[in-house]
Scaffold this motif. Structure first.
Motif, mmCIF file in Angstrom:
data_model
loop_
_atom_site.group_PDB
_atom_site.id
_atom_site.type_symbol
_atom_site.label_atom_id
_atom_site.label_comp_id
_atom_site.label_asym_id
_atom_site.label_seq_id
_atom_site.Cartn_x
_atom_site.Cartn_y
_atom_site.Cartn_z
ATOM 1 N N LYS A 76 0.814 -1.214 0.000
ATOM 2 C CA LYS A 76 0.000 0.000 0.000
ATOM 3 C C LYS A 76 0.847 1.264 0.000
ATOM 4 O O LYS A 76 0.304 2.374 0.050
ATOM 5 C CB LYS A 76 -0.937 -0.002 1.211
ATOM 6 C CG LYS A 76 -1.980 -1.112 1.181
ATOM 7 C CD LYS A 76 -2.909 -1.009 2.374
ATOM 8 C CE LYS A 76 -3.997 -2.083 2.316
ATOM 9 N NZ LYS A 76 -4.931 -2.006 3.466
ATOM 10 N N ASN A 77 2.163 1.088 0.005
ATOM 11 C CA ASN A 77 3.051 2.253 -0.002
ATOM 12 C C ASN A 77 2.764 3.181 1.181
ATOM 13 O O ASN A 77 2.769 4.420 1.033
ATOM 14 C CB ASN A 77 2.914 3.025 -1.311
ATOM 15 C CG ASN A 77 4.238 3.245 -2.007
ATOM 16 O OD1 ASN A 77 5.232 2.612 -1.708
ATOM 17 N ND2 ASN A 77 4.248 4.184 -2.943
ATOM 18 N N THR A 78 2.528 2.581 2.338
ATOM 19 C CA THR A 78 2.086 3.346 3.504
ATOM 20 C C THR A 78 2.812 2.877 4.753
ATOM 21 O O THR A 78 3.097 1.685 4.911
ATOM 22 C CB THR A 78 0.558 3.198 3.697
ATOM 23 O OG1 THR A 78 -0.106 3.649 2.515
ATOM 24 C CG2 THR A 78 0.067 4.008 4.888
ATOM 25 N N VAL A 79 3.097 3.826 5.617
ATOM 26 C CA VAL A 79 3.679 3.557 6.926
ATOM 27 C C VAL A 79 2.695 4.050 7.988
ATOM 28 O O VAL A 79 2.031 5.081 7.790
ATOM 29 C CB VAL A 79 5.036 4.265 7.085
ATOM 30 C CG1 VAL A 79 5.583 4.090 8.487
ATOM 31 C CG2 VAL A 79 6.022 3.736 6.070
ATOM 32 N N TYR A 80 2.625 3.326 9.078
ATOM 33 C CA TYR A 80 1.657 3.644 10.127
ATOM 34 C C TYR A 80 2.367 3.904 11.451
ATOM 35 O O TYR A 80 3.462 3.395 11.698
ATOM 36 C CB TYR A 80 0.679 2.483 10.307
ATOM 37 C CG TYR A 80 -0.045 2.098 9.060
ATOM 38 C CD1 TYR A 80 0.392 1.032 8.283
ATOM 39 C CD2 TYR A 80 -1.176 2.801 8.639
ATOM 40 C CE1 TYR A 80 -0.272 0.663 7.121
ATOM 41 C CE2 TYR A 80 -1.849 2.444 7.478
ATOM 42 C CZ TYR A 80 -1.387 1.377 6.729
ATOM 43 O OH TYR A 80 -2.048 1.026 5.578
ATOM 44 N N LEU A 81 1.700 4.672 12.296
ATOM 45 C CA LEU A 81 2.127 4.828 13.681
ATOM 46 C C LEU A 81 0.895 4.642 14.553
ATOM 47 O O LEU A 81 0.021 5.518 14.588
ATOM 48 C CB LEU A 81 2.763 6.196 13.926
ATOM 49 C CG LEU A 81 3.344 6.383 15.329
ATOM 50 C CD1 LEU A 81 4.557 5.478 15.535
ATOM 51 C CD2 LEU A 81 3.728 7.849 15.585
ATOM 52 N N GLN A 82 0.832 3.507 15.212
ATOM 53 C CA GLN A 82 -0.254 3.236 16.147
ATOM 54 C C GLN A 82 0.146 3.812 17.498
ATOM 55 O O GLN A 82 1.190 3.449 18.039
ATOM 56 C CB GLN A 82 -0.506 1.733 16.257
ATOM 57 C CG GLN A 82 -1.576 1.362 17.263
ATOM 58 C CD GLN A 82 -2.970 1.829 16.849
ATOM 59 O OE1 GLN A 82 -3.351 1.669 15.688
ATOM 60 N NE2 GLN A 82 -3.728 2.383 17.787
ATOM 61 N N MET A 83 -0.690 4.689 18.023
ATOM 62 C CA MET A 83 -0.385 5.373 19.282
ATOM 63 C C MET A 83 -1.450 5.026 20.301
ATOM 64 O O MET A 83 -2.630 5.355 20.110
ATOM 65 C CB MET A 83 -0.325 6.889 19.066
ATOM 66 C CG MET A 83 0.647 7.304 17.966
ATOM 67 S SD MET A 83 0.849 9.086 17.844
ATOM 68 C CE MET A 83 -0.800 9.569 17.344
ATOM 69 N N ASN A 84 -1.046 4.354 21.349
ATOM 70 C CA ASN A 84 -1.955 3.948 22.419
ATOM 71 C C ASN A 84 -1.575 4.639 23.724
ATOM 72 O O ASN A 84 -0.463 5.154 23.855
ATOM 73 C CB ASN A 84 -1.908 2.437 22.609
ATOM 74 C CG ASN A 84 -2.345 1.668 21.383
ATOM 75 O OD1 ASN A 84 -3.197 2.117 20.611
ATOM 76 N ND2 ASN A 84 -1.768 0.494 21.189
ATOM 77 N N SER A 85 -2.496 4.628 24.653
ATOM 78 C CA SER A 85 -2.258 5.220 25.982
ATOM 79 C C SER A 85 -1.697 6.623 25.851
ATOM 80 O O SER A 85 -0.693 6.977 26.497
ATOM 81 C CB SER A 85 -1.308 4.331 26.791
ATOM 82 O OG SER A 85 -1.813 3.032 26.930
ATOM 83 N N LEU A 86 -2.319 7.407 25.030
ATOM 84 C CA LEU A 86 -1.809 8.754 24.758
ATOM 85 C C LEU A 86 -1.855 9.630 25.995
ATOM 86 O O LEU A 86 -2.762 9.523 26.837
ATOM 87 C CB LEU A 86 -2.599 9.393 23.620
ATOM 88 C CG LEU A 86 -2.209 8.871 22.226
ATOM 89 C CD1 LEU A 86 -3.291 9.170 21.205
ATOM 90 C CD2 LEU A 86 -0.882 9.477 21.798
ATOM 91 N N LYS A 87 -0.868 10.511 26.068
ATOM 92 C CA LYS A 87 -0.718 11.433 27.187
ATOM 93 C C LYS A 87 -0.744 12.873 26.655
ATOM 94 O O LYS A 87 -0.393 13.108 25.494
ATOM 95 C CB LYS A 87 0.612 11.189 27.890
ATOM 96 C CG LYS A 87 0.831 9.762 28.356
ATOM 97 C CD LYS A 87 2.219 9.586 28.941
ATOM 98 C CE LYS A 87 2.468 8.153 29.392
ATOM 99 N NZ LYS A 87 3.838 7.979 29.954
ATOM 100 N N PRO A 88 -1.115 13.830 27.486
ATOM 101 C CA PRO A 88 -1.089 15.233 27.034
ATOM 102 C C PRO A 88 0.280 15.645 26.482
ATOM 103 O O PRO A 88 0.346 16.450 25.543
ATOM 104 C CB PRO A 88 -1.448 16.005 28.298
ATOM 105 C CG PRO A 88 -2.313 15.068 29.067
ATOM 106 C CD PRO A 88 -1.722 13.702 28.818
#
Length: 124
Positions: A76-88
């Motif tokens: 898909k010519n795509t890179v991802y960044l999965q972000m969990n437990s996000l903080k301010p």
């Protein structure tokens, strides 16, 4: 010439999740190592995560290790960044970058190609 376009940013409450995408056009991401960087207001840009080519070695900043995951889908010519437990303190403009040299996308130098960035805001 590779063009990178990020998407997926937005406003989320602390503890929530977002997935950022970085889509490439004008060329293939195959052969490129990819990185995510962020810049908060009044702060320097910092590397967040990176993934190498071809063996998918990964790098994470200490502040996001265990919470963020970088991945790539070459079909898909795509890179991802999965972000969990996000903080301010994760609030920033997130940009993806590409370079043939892995060390550049881990913050060792300025990568060759950059996206325009997407805003991530985490409310307390």
């Amino acid at each position: 010439q590779v063009q990178l376009v990020e998407s997926g940013g937005g406003l989320v409450q602390a503890g929530g999740s977002l997935r950022l995408s970085c889509a490439a056009s004008g060329g293939t991401l195959s052969s490129y190592s990819m990185g995510w960087f962020r810049q908060a207001p009044g702060k320097q840009r910092e590397p967040v995560a990176a993934i190498s080519w071809p063996n998918d070695l990964t790098y994470y900043a200490r502040s996001v290790a265990g919470r963020f995951t970088i991945s790539r889908d070459n079909a898909k010519n795509t890179v991802y960044l999965q972000m969990n437990s996000l903080k301010p303190e994760d609030t920033a403009v997130y940009s993806c970058a590409a370079d043939l040299r892995y060390w550049k996308v881990t913050g060792g130098d300025n990568p060759e190609y950059w996206g325009q960035g997407t805003q991530v805001t985490v409310s307390a």
